[in-house]
Design a protein around this motif. Structure first.
Motif, PDB file in Angstrom:
ATOM      1  N   ASP A  81       0.858  -1.252  -0.175  1.00  0.00           N
ATOM      2  CA  ASP A  81       0.024   0.206  -0.096  1.00  0.00           C
ATOM      3  C   ASP A  81       0.884   1.439   0.061  1.00  0.00           C
ATOM      4  O   ASP A  81       1.465   1.482   1.161  1.00  0.00           O
ATOM      5  N   ASN A  82       0.794   1.932  -1.269  1.00  0.00           N
ATOM      6  CA  ASN A  82       1.720   3.106  -1.120  1.00  0.00           C
ATOM      7  C   ASN A  82       0.893   4.575  -1.195  1.00  0.00           C
ATOM      8  O   ASN A  82       1.401   5.447  -1.592  1.00  0.00           O
ATOM      9  N   ARG A  83      -0.209   4.287  -0.648  1.00  0.00           N
ATOM     10  CA  ARG A  83      -1.064   5.413  -0.853  1.00  0.00           C
ATOM     11  C   ARG A  83      -0.757   6.613   0.095  1.00  0.00           C
ATOM     12  O   ARG A  83      -1.119   7.807  -0.139  1.00  0.00           O
ATOM     13  N   ARG A  84       0.050   6.410   0.968  1.00  0.00           N
ATOM     14  CA  ARG A  84       0.474   7.338   1.962  1.00  0.00           C
ATOM     15  C   ARG A  84       2.034   8.038   1.437  1.00  0.00           C
ATOM     16  O   ARG A  84       2.390   9.210   2.158  1.00  0.00           O
ATOM     17  N   GLY A  85       2.552   7.391   0.560  1.00  0.00           N
ATOM     18  CA  GLY A  85       3.839   7.863   0.037  1.00  0.00           C
ATOM     19  C   GLY A  85       3.741   9.102  -1.135  1.00  0.00           C
ATOM     20  O   GLY A  85       2.773   9.094  -1.490  1.00  0.00           O
ATOM     21  N   ASP A  86       5.121   9.637  -1.301  1.00  0.00           N
ATOM     22  CA  ASP A  86       5.144  10.602  -2.044  1.00  0.00           C
ATOM     23  C   ASP A  86       5.009   9.916  -3.547  1.00  0.00           C
ATOM     24  O   ASP A  86       4.633  10.676  -4.440  1.00  0.00           O
ATOM     25  N   ASP A  87       5.196   8.703  -3.587  1.00  0.00           N
ATOM     26  CA  ASP A  87       5.104   8.270  -5.017  1.00  0.00           C
ATOM     27  C   ASP A  87       3.781   8.238  -5.423  1.00  0.00           C
ATOM     28  O   ASP A  87       3.450   8.320  -6.710  1.00  0.00           O
ATOM     29  N   PHE A  88       2.763   8.101  -4.403  1.00  0.00           N
ATOM     30  CA  PHE A  88       1.306   7.976  -4.805  1.00  0.00           C
ATOM     31  C   PHE A  88       1.001   9.350  -5.326  1.00  0.00           C
ATOM     32  O   PHE A  88       0.348   9.584  -6.333  1.00  0.00           O
ATOM     33  N   ASP A  89       1.510  10.305  -4.555  1.00  0.00           N
ATOM     34  CA  ASP A  89       1.406  11.744  -4.895  1.00  0.00           C
ATOM     35  C   ASP A  89       1.608  12.046  -6.378  1.00  0.00           C
ATOM     36  O   ASP A  89       0.880  12.623  -7.282  1.00  0.00           O
ATOM     37  N   SER A  90       2.944  11.678  -6.541  1.00  0.00           N
ATOM     38  CA  SER A  90       3.810  12.147  -7.890  1.00  0.00           C
ATOM     39  C   SER A  90       2.684  11.333  -8.848  1.00  0.00           C
ATOM     40  O   SER A  90       2.736  11.920 -10.088  1.00  0.00           O
ATOM     41  N   GLU A  91       2.268  10.126  -8.969  1.00  0.00           N
ATOM     42  CA  GLU A  91       1.598   9.335  -9.745  1.00  0.00           C
ATOM     43  C   GLU A  91       0.184   9.901 -10.138  1.00  0.00           C
ATOM     44  O   GLU A  91      -0.138  10.128 -11.148  1.00  0.00           O
ATOM     45  N   VAL A  92      -0.373  10.496  -8.944  1.00  0.00           N
ATOM     46  CA  VAL A  92      -1.635  11.065  -9.157  1.00  0.00           C
ATOM     47  C   VAL A  92      -1.647  12.484  -9.901  1.00  0.00           C
ATOM     48  O   VAL A  92      -2.223  12.709 -10.656  1.00  0.00           O
ATOM     49  N   ILE A  93      -0.534  13.267  -9.549  1.00  0.00           N
ATOM     50  CA  ILE A  93      -0.214  14.424  -9.911  1.00  0.00           C
ATOM     51  C   ILE A  93      -0.063  14.264 -11.594  1.00  0.00           C
ATOM     52  O   ILE A  93      -0.386  14.960 -12.350  1.00  0.00           O
ATOM     53  N   GLY A  94       0.763  13.140 -11.733  1.00  0.00           N
ATOM     54  CA  GLY A  94       0.911  12.910 -13.150  1.00  0.00           C
ATOM     55  C   GLY A  94      -0.127  12.790 -13.969  1.00  0.00           C
ATOM     56  O   GLY A  94      -0.482  13.146 -15.200  1.00  0.00           O
ATOM     57  N   ARG A  95      -1.255  12.144 -13.328  1.00  0.00           N
ATOM     58  CA  ARG A  95      -2.569  11.580 -14.109  1.00  0.00           C
ATOM     59  C   ARG A  95      -3.175  12.882 -14.248  1.00  0.00           C
ATOM     60  O   ARG A  95      -3.848  13.046 -15.357  1.00  0.00           O
ATOM     61  N   VAL A  96      -3.475  13.629 -13.281  1.00  0.00           N
ATOM     62  CA  VAL A  96      -4.081  14.949 -13.333  1.00  0.00           C
ATOM     63  C   VAL A  96      -3.615  15.812 -14.542  1.00  0.00           C
ATOM     64  O   VAL A  96      -4.329  16.398 -15.385  1.00  0.00           O
ATOM     65  N   LEU A  97      -2.354  16.229 -14.443  1.00  0.00           N
ATOM     66  CA  LEU A  97      -1.682  16.779 -15.594  1.00  0.00           C
ATOM     67  C   LEU A  97      -1.739  16.327 -16.643  1.00  0.00           C
ATOM     68  O   LEU A  97      -1.941  16.964 -17.714  1.00  0.00           O
ATOM     69  N   GLY A  98      -1.852  14.990 -17.062  1.00  0.00           N
ATOM     70  CA  GLY A  98      -2.115  14.495 -18.093  1.00  0.00           C
ATOM     71  C   GLY A  98      -3.573  14.403 -18.622  1.00  0.00           C
ATOM     72  O   GLY A  98      -3.905  13.913 -19.685  1.00  0.00           O
TER      73      GLY A  98
END
Lengths: 104, 205
Positions: free
Chosen positions: B3-20
């Motif tokens: 579960d990586n929901r709490r980490g920065d990797d999760f944030d980076s992945e979501v931000i990437g999706r939003v920007l995409g």
């Protein structure tokens, strides 16, 4: 009457402690939905999205175009003595200049 | 699965999706950081306006997302936006003269008297927990400028260190120290006037 320093400090401390008793708010799902609605409205539609021209390319083009213009100007003036009149006639519609060119 | 929901990797992945272009992915950032932003905002603005400012903070974060450089964790970056929104809230209200200064009622005066004469820590804590305490605090804060109020709230009420407060506000450390000192002095003057007013009323009775 001037307020007592000790009393002022006591009131200040009570006010600071009052903050500790404040309830912490949590984000409701209704608020989250409201925010998402506004964000969806603010988001650019996929078919509206065009690749923007990188600003760096625009500046490079502008610099190159300016340099070429200056070189052409120097070349023209250097090789042809009547170039300034031809340029004036080309860019302007001054009848006197155009007329004087005809006489030459 | 990890579960990586709490980490920065999760944030980076979501931000990437939003920007995409996947706008809906932004909701998972709100799920993760919503309570944090609500806590910051509710420490600075009145309860009636908390939702409005939280709303503004998230919309502003969404709009600023292309400029997020990932130098600091996303949660911290978002906290800065939230603090800035709170500061702007008070600045706009002062500029538009929307602040109607409240006056103290008899209950508030009684509270002030009770705190003045309190003798034990237990009674002191009980008095501090009363709703009048919060209202008198609001009365005093209303009389400060947006900057003074924000700094005072962060440093003295929330206990945030000067350096962190300076970073969150985007001000220099010295600037925050000077502002804090001035704000504390103003607050003291407000409390002093409150007590003097009360004494004057008692004398005239």
């Amino acid at each position: 009457m001037k307020a007592d320093e000790e009393e002022i400090s006591r009131i200040e401390n009570a006010l600071l402690s009052a903050r500790r008793h404040r309830e912490t708010e949590r984000m409701s799902s209704r608020l989250r939905s409201d925010i998402m609605r506004d964000i969806r409205a603010a988001a650019p539609r996929r078919d509206d999205v065009r690749e923007p021209v990188p600003l760096r390319l625009v500046w490079r083009f502008a610099a190159t175009a300016s340099l070429v213009a200056v070189l052409v100007l120097f070349y023209t003036f250097g090789s042809n003595s009547g170039a300034e009149y031809e340029a004036a006639a080309f860019f302007g519609d001054d009848i006197l200049i155009a007329g004087s060119l005809d006489l030459l | 699965m990890k579960d990586n929901r709490r980490g920065d990797d999760f944030d980076s992945e979501v931000i990437g999706r939003v920007l995409g272009g996947d706008v809906n992915a932004f909701e998972s950032l709100m799920e993760k950081y919503g309570d944090r932003v609500c806590r910051i905002v509710s420490n600075h603005v009145p309860r009636d306006y908390t939702e409005e400012v939280v709303h503004e903070a998230f919309v502003r974060a969404y709009r600023s997302l292309p400029g997020y450089s990932a130098k600091a964790p996303f949660g911290y970056w978002l906290s800065k936006i939230a603090v800035r929104c709170c500061y702007d809230f008070w600045r706009n209200r002062r500029r538009n003269r929307e602040i109607a200064l409240t006056s103290l009622t008899e209950d508030h005066q009684k509270w002030v008297d009770a705190v003045r004469s309190v003798e034990s820590q237990e009674v002191f804590e009980r008095e501090a927990g009363r709703k009048e305490a919060g209202e008198v605090l609001e009365y005093a804060l209303e009389r400060l400028s947006a900057g003074d109020r924000t700094v005072l709230t962060m440093l003295y009420l929330d206990g945030i260190p000067v350096k962190e407060a300076a970073d969150l506000l985007g001000w220099s450390v010295v600037g925050v120290k000077v502002r804090a000192y001035r704000a504390k002095r103003k607050m003291r003057r407000v409390v002093s006037e409150l007590l003097e007013e009360k004494d004057h009323e008692d004398e005239s009775r």
